[in-house]
Design an enzyme around this catalytic site. Structure first.
Site, mmCIF file in Angstrom:
data_model
loop_
_atom_site.group_PDB
_atom_site.id
_atom_site.type_symbol
_atom_site.label_atom_id
_atom_site.label_comp_id
_atom_site.label_asym_id
_atom_site.label_seq_id
_atom_site.Cartn_x
_atom_site.Cartn_y
_atom_site.Cartn_z
ATOM 1 N N CYS A 28 0.828 -1.206 0.000
ATOM 2 C CA CYS A 28 0.000 0.000 0.000
ATOM 3 C C CYS A 28 0.868 1.264 0.000
ATOM 4 O O CYS A 28 1.584 1.529 0.967
ATOM 5 C CB CYS A 28 -0.916 -0.029 1.224
ATOM 6 S SG CYS A 28 -1.761 1.510 1.584
ATOM 7 N N CYS A 88 0.096 3.744 2.808
ATOM 8 C CA CYS A 88 0.567 3.177 4.078
ATOM 9 C C CYS A 88 2.054 3.458 4.260
ATOM 10 O O CYS A 88 2.501 3.839 5.349
ATOM 11 C CB CYS A 88 0.337 1.666 4.126
ATOM 12 S SG CYS A 88 -1.389 1.170 4.063
#
Length: 146
Positions: free
Chosen positions: A68, A71
């Site tokens: 991600c 993230c």
């Protein structure tokens, strides 16, 4: 003297009882003797999540995954916040790929998702990454007092 609070050790995940006024006095775990505060997020999974989530010390959880992009961008912000949030809260990371049952339990539909847990209950949730100042503001506005 105030009521003792419970918190889990970031090393051995054993529960500790501690007077609230001792939180900022570099307390150590009664079991493993390591510091109860490390100034960094704790990696949690299914086996040790409940020890931290059910404690009196608020738990801020970053549900993330290695693939991600947002993230990865948010990770340094979260890590930096761990140093300033302690000893008012414990910050933890849960890899949704490794702990799929936790992601399902909390109905994580997008990542990063941030949760604040206190005494076993979810008290706040935020989807998406934030810049440092906004994340600090969110923490300030949502962290329960001890």
């Amino acid at each position: 003297m105030s009521e003792p609070i419970t918190l889990a050790c970031p090393h051995c995940h054993r529960r500790n009882r501690l007077a609230a006024e001792r939180l900022d006095q570099t307390p150590r775990c009664g079991a493993c003797k390591e510091s109860l505060f490390i100034g960094a997020p704790v990696d949690l999974g299914t086996a040790n999540f409940n020890a931290h989530a059910n404690a009196d010390l608020p738990l801020v959880v970053d549900f993330w995954a290695s693939w991600c992009g947002p993230c990865k961008q948010f990770a340094p912000v979260f890590t930096q916040a761990a140093g300033t949030a302690e000893p008012r809260a414990r910050l933890a990371k849960v890899d949704t790929e490794a702990a799929q049952e936790l992601a399902a339990r909390f109905a994580i539909r997008s990542i990063p998702t941030l949760l604040i847990m206190h005494k076993g209950k979810e008290v706040a949730r935020l989807n998406g990454a934030l810049p440092p100042a906004e994340f600090q503001r969110w923490l300030t506005n949502n962290l329960p007092g001890l």
